[in-house]
Write a protein that holds these residues in place. Structure first.
Motif, PDB file in Angstrom:
ATOM      1  N   ASN A 100       0.830  -1.212   0.000  1.00 18.93           N
ATOM      2  CA  ASN A 100       0.000   0.000   0.000  1.00 18.93           C
ATOM      3  C   ASN A 100       0.865   1.262   0.000  1.00 18.93           C
ATOM      4  OD1 ASN A 100      -2.386  -1.473  -0.059  1.00 18.93           O
ATOM      5  ND2 ASN A 100      -2.481  -1.591   2.170  1.00 18.93           N
ATOM      6  N   ASN A 101       1.862   1.276  -0.860  1.00 19.78           N
ATOM      7  CA  ASN A 101       2.786   2.404  -1.055  1.00 19.78           C
ATOM      8  C   ASN A 101       3.737   2.663   0.112  1.00 19.78           C
ATOM      9  OD1 ASN A 101       1.858   3.050  -3.693  1.00 19.78           O
ATOM     10  ND2 ASN A 101       0.049   3.981  -2.769  1.00 19.78           N
ATOM     11  N   GLU A 102       3.782   1.780   1.099  1.00 17.51           N
ATOM     12  CA  GLU A 102       4.735   1.905   2.208  1.00 17.51           C
ATOM     13  C   GLU A 102       5.901   0.952   1.973  1.00 17.51           C
ATOM     14  OE1 GLU A 102       5.006   0.828   6.948  1.00 17.51           O
ATOM     15  OE2 GLU A 102       3.040   1.201   6.078  1.00 17.51           O
ATOM     16  N   GLN A 103       7.130   1.438   2.085  1.00 16.40           N
ATOM     17  CA  GLN A 103       8.318   0.614   1.855  1.00 16.40           C
ATOM     18  C   GLN A 103       8.413  -0.460   2.916  1.00 16.40           C
ATOM     19  OE1 GLN A 103      11.453   2.237  -0.060  1.00 16.40           O
ATOM     20  NE2 GLN A 103      12.132   0.151  -0.299  1.00 16.40           N
ATOM     21  N   ILE A 104       8.535  -1.721   2.458  1.00 19.26           N
ATOM     22  CA  ILE A 104       8.656  -2.842   3.394  1.00 19.26           C
ATOM     23  C   ILE A 104       9.836  -3.750   3.050  1.00 19.26           C
ATOM     24  CG2 ILE A 104       6.208  -2.836   3.977  1.00 19.26           C
ATOM     25  CD1 ILE A 104       6.091  -5.450   2.146  1.00 19.26           C
ATOM     26  N   GLY A 105      10.520  -3.453   1.949  1.00 21.28           N
ATOM     27  CA  GLY A 105      11.663  -4.261   1.560  1.00 21.28           C
ATOM     28  C   GLY A 105      12.486  -3.552   0.505  1.00 21.28           C
ATOM     29  N   TYR A 106      13.639  -4.130   0.224  1.00 20.70           N
ATOM     30  CA  TYR A 106      14.580  -3.458  -0.675  1.00 20.70           C
ATOM     31  C   TYR A 106      15.643  -4.447  -1.134  1.00 20.70           C
ATOM     32  CZ  TYR A 106      18.237  -0.127  -2.063  1.00 20.70           C
ATOM     33  OH  TYR A 106      19.192   0.576  -2.761  1.00 20.70           O
ATOM     34  N   ALA A 107      16.206  -4.184  -2.292  1.00 20.75           N
ATOM     35  CA  ALA A 107      17.406  -4.873  -2.785  1.00 20.75           C
ATOM     36  C   ALA A 107      18.029  -3.965  -3.830  1.00 20.75           C
ATOM     37  CB  ALA A 107      17.052  -6.225  -3.399  1.00 20.75           C
ATOM     38  N   ARG A 108      19.328  -4.130  -4.033  1.00 22.95           N
ATOM     39  CA  ARG A 108      19.965  -3.338  -5.081  1.00 22.95           C
ATOM     40  C   ARG A 108      20.987  -4.166  -5.818  1.00 22.95           C
ATOM     41  NH1 ARG A 108      24.809  -0.434  -3.941  1.00 22.95           N
ATOM     42  NH2 ARG A 108      25.647  -1.057  -1.938  1.00 22.95           N
ATOM     43  N   ILE A 109      21.216  -3.736  -7.059  1.00 22.90           N
ATOM     44  CA  ILE A 109      22.168  -4.400  -7.942  1.00 22.90           C
ATOM     45  C   ILE A 109      23.228  -3.393  -8.368  1.00 22.90           C
ATOM     46  CG2 ILE A 109      22.465  -5.481 -10.212  1.00 22.90           C
ATOM     47  CD1 ILE A 109      20.926  -7.281  -8.354  1.00 22.90           C
ATOM     48  N   ILE A 110      24.472  -3.814  -8.294  1.00 26.91           N
ATOM     49  CA  ILE A 110      25.584  -3.068  -8.885  1.00 26.91           C
ATOM     50  C   ILE A 110      26.016  -3.892 -10.089  1.00 26.91           C
ATOM     51  CG2 ILE A 110      27.905  -2.154  -8.554  1.00 26.91           C
ATOM     52  CD1 ILE A 110      27.327  -2.427  -5.487  1.00 26.91           C
ATOM     53  N   SER A 111      26.039  -3.273 -11.284  1.00 27.11           N
ATOM     54  CA  SER A 111      26.323  -4.055 -12.486  1.00 27.11           C
ATOM     55  C   SER A 111      26.861  -3.195 -13.619  1.00 27.11           C
ATOM     56  CB  SER A 111      25.033  -4.746 -12.967  1.00 27.11           C
ATOM     57  OG  SER A 111      25.276  -5.547 -14.086  1.00 27.11           O
ATOM     58  N   ASP A 112      27.561  -3.853 -14.536  1.00 25.72           N
ATOM     59  CA  ASP A 112      27.914  -3.210 -15.808  1.00 25.72           C
ATOM     60  C   ASP A 112      26.887  -3.569 -16.881  1.00 25.72           C
ATOM     61  OD1 ASP A 112      28.523  -5.852 -16.500  1.00 25.72           O
ATOM     62  OD2 ASP A 112      30.653  -5.489 -16.792  1.00 25.72           O
ATOM     63  N   TYR A 113      25.898  -4.389 -16.514  1.00 26.94           N
ATOM     64  CA  TYR A 113      24.784  -4.804 -17.379  1.00 26.94           C
ATOM     65  C   TYR A 113      25.232  -5.590 -18.610  1.00 26.94           C
ATOM     66  CZ  TYR A 113      22.442  -1.513 -14.354  1.00 26.94           C
ATOM     67  OH  TYR A 113      21.983  -0.848 -13.240  1.00 26.94           O
ATOM     68  N   SER A 114      26.427  -6.138 -18.559  1.00 26.79           N
ATOM     69  CA  SER A 114      26.862  -6.967 -19.682  1.00 26.79           C
ATOM     70  C   SER A 114      27.603  -8.223 -19.232  1.00 26.79           C
ATOM     71  CB  SER A 114      27.739  -6.170 -20.647  1.00 26.79           C
ATOM     72  OG  SER A 114      28.885  -5.673 -19.986  1.00 26.79           O
ATOM     73  N   THR A 115      28.326  -8.158 -18.100  1.00 22.09           N
ATOM     74  CA  THR A 115      29.099  -9.322 -17.684  1.00 22.09           C
ATOM     75  C   THR A 115      28.898  -9.738 -16.235  1.00 22.09           C
ATOM     76  OG1 THR A 115      31.041  -8.007 -17.063  1.00 22.09           O
ATOM     77  CG2 THR A 115      30.931  -8.785 -19.357  1.00 22.09           C
ATOM     78  N   ILE A 116      28.586  -8.788 -15.354  1.00 18.49           N
ATOM     79  CA  ILE A 116      28.584  -9.109 -13.926  1.00 18.49           C
ATOM     80  C   ILE A 116      27.550  -8.275 -13.161  1.00 18.49           C
ATOM     81  CG2 ILE A 116      30.396  -7.420 -13.389  1.00 18.49           C
ATOM     82  CD1 ILE A 116      31.563  -9.615 -11.450  1.00 18.49           C
ATOM     83  N   ALA A 117      27.037  -8.850 -12.086  1.00 15.65           N
ATOM     84  CA  ALA A 117      26.119  -8.134 -11.194  1.00 15.65           C
ATOM     85  C   ALA A 117      26.384  -8.566  -9.761  1.00 15.65           C
ATOM     86  CB  ALA A 117      24.667  -8.416 -11.553  1.00 15.65           C
ATOM     87  N   TYR A 118      26.336  -7.607  -8.866  1.00 15.99           N
ATOM     88  CA  TYR A 118      26.442  -7.856  -7.434  1.00 15.99           C
ATOM     89  C   TYR A 118      25.081  -7.567  -6.823  1.00 15.99           C
ATOM     90  CZ  TYR A 118      27.428  -7.093  -2.514  1.00 15.99           C
ATOM     91  OH  TYR A 118      27.389  -7.143  -1.147  1.00 15.99           O
ATOM     92  N   LEU A 119      24.547  -8.516  -6.089  1.00 13.40           N
ATOM     93  CA  LEU A 119      23.273  -8.365  -5.391  1.00 13.40           C
ATOM     94  C   LEU A 119      23.561  -8.040  -3.934  1.00 13.40           C
ATOM     95  CD1 LEU A 119      20.173  -8.777  -5.016  1.00 13.40           C
ATOM     96  CD2 LEU A 119      20.680 -11.230  -4.739  1.00 13.40           C
ATOM     97  N   GLY A 120      22.989  -6.939  -3.444  1.00 16.96           N
ATOM     98  CA  GLY A 120      23.255  -6.561  -2.063  1.00 16.96           C
ATOM     99  C   GLY A 120      22.083  -5.884  -1.394  1.00 16.96           C
ATOM    100  N   ASP A 121      22.214  -5.729  -0.097  1.00 21.04           N
ATOM    101  CA  ASP A 121      21.274  -5.003   0.753  1.00 21.04           C
ATOM    102  C   ASP A 121      19.842  -5.520   0.633  1.00 21.04           C
ATOM    103  OD1 ASP A 121      23.355  -3.476   1.694  1.00 21.04           O
ATOM    104  OD2 ASP A 121      23.009  -1.818   0.320  1.00 21.04           O
ATOM    105  N   VAL A 122      19.691  -6.814   0.506  1.00 25.80           N
ATOM    106  CA  VAL A 122      18.364  -7.421   0.366  1.00 25.80           C
ATOM    107  C   VAL A 122      17.720  -7.550   1.743  1.00 25.80           C
ATOM    108  CG1 VAL A 122      17.074  -9.444  -0.429  1.00 25.80           C
ATOM    109  CG2 VAL A 122      19.206  -8.782  -1.591  1.00 25.80           C
ATOM    110  N   PHE A 123      16.489  -7.027   1.866  1.00 28.59           N
ATOM    111  CA  PHE A 123      15.750  -7.236   3.105  1.00 28.59           C
ATOM    112  C   PHE A 123      14.253  -7.082   2.881  1.00 28.59           C
ATOM    113  CE2 PHE A 123      16.298  -2.582   3.353  1.00 28.59           C
ATOM    114  CZ  PHE A 123      15.059  -2.152   3.807  1.00 28.59           C
ATOM    115  N   VAL A 124      13.505  -7.762   3.743  1.00 28.82           N
ATOM    116  CA  VAL A 124      12.061  -7.579   3.892  1.00 28.82           C
ATOM    117  C   VAL A 124      11.851  -7.352   5.382  1.00 28.82           C
ATOM    118  CG1 VAL A 124       9.791  -8.677   3.729  1.00 28.82           C
ATOM    119  CG2 VAL A 124      11.488  -9.053   1.921  1.00 28.82           C
ATOM    120  N   LEU A 125      11.112  -6.316   5.731  1.00 31.02           N
ATOM    121  CA  LEU A 125      10.865  -6.035   7.143  1.00 31.02           C
ATOM    122  C   LEU A 125      10.218  -7.237   7.818  1.00 31.02           C
ATOM    123  CD1 LEU A 125       9.572  -2.342   7.008  1.00 31.02           C
ATOM    124  CD2 LEU A 125      11.882  -3.157   7.547  1.00 31.02           C
ATOM    125  N   GLU A 126      10.589  -7.464   9.072  1.00 30.77           N
ATOM    126  CA  GLU A 126      10.181  -8.665   9.799  1.00 30.77           C
ATOM    127  C   GLU A 126       8.669  -8.896   9.792  1.00 30.77           C
ATOM    128  OE1 GLU A 126      11.047 -10.917  14.029  1.00 30.77           O
ATOM    129  OE2 GLU A 126      11.970  -8.976  13.647  1.00 30.77           O
TER     130      GLU A 126
END
Length: 151
Positions: A59-85
């Motif tokens: 309902n438009n309230e932030q309850i989780g998050y994840a982010r990707i660091i990538s060059d979008y061609s060879t590699i991606a790092y997945l980090g800071d993944v969470f869902v509120l308890e």
């Protein structure tokens, strides 16, 4: 990059940076996540600016998050993944991971990287494995980088 959004039962996953609740993300990462305790808000804002972000909302309230660091061609790092308890146990982390792995700009990558000491059962469902040759990997790690830094 085109903003993507998916909806299900009042929940939304969006890559729109403008929807992110920075204070919610900062509260979780700086206080509850072992990997980023004490992270300054300015550091968080820079990381968001330079990443592909996936916000999870109810309902438009932030309850989780994840982010990707990538060059979008060879590699991606997945980090800071969470869902509120309060929202765990509803399949939301699996849905979030599915949206990340299906993102069109993250297809055909040679390597994905993830560092975790929790929820390995989740990541294994998406093809992540323990390192077959950990002796090949090196790191420069400073776990105290945020100690004494003011927010």
């Amino acid at each position: 990059m085109e903003i993507r959004e998916t909806h299900k039962n009042g929940y939304t996953i969006s890559t729109d940076k403008d929807k992110l609740d920075i204070s919610c993300i900062h509260k979780f990462l700086s206080n509850e996540a072992d990997w980023s305790k004490g992270i300054p808000i300015s550091t968080l804002k820079t990381s968001i600016k330079n990443s592909l972000n996936f916000g999870l909302y109810y309902n438009n309230e932030q309850i989780g998050y994840a982010r990707i660091i990538s060059d979008y061609s060879t590699i991606a790092y997945l980090g800071d993944v969470f869902v509120l308890e309060a929202y765990r146990g509803n399949g939301l982390s699996k849905w979030l991971m599915g949206e990340i792995m299906e993102h069109p700009n993250l297809q055909g990558l040679r390597r994905w990287i993830l560092l975790t000491d929790t929820a390995d059962w989740l990541y294994k469902k998406f093809g992540f494995k323990q390192l077959p040759h950990p002796e090949l990997y090196m790191e420069k790690h400073n776990p105290k980088v945020y100690k004494g830094v003011k927010n």
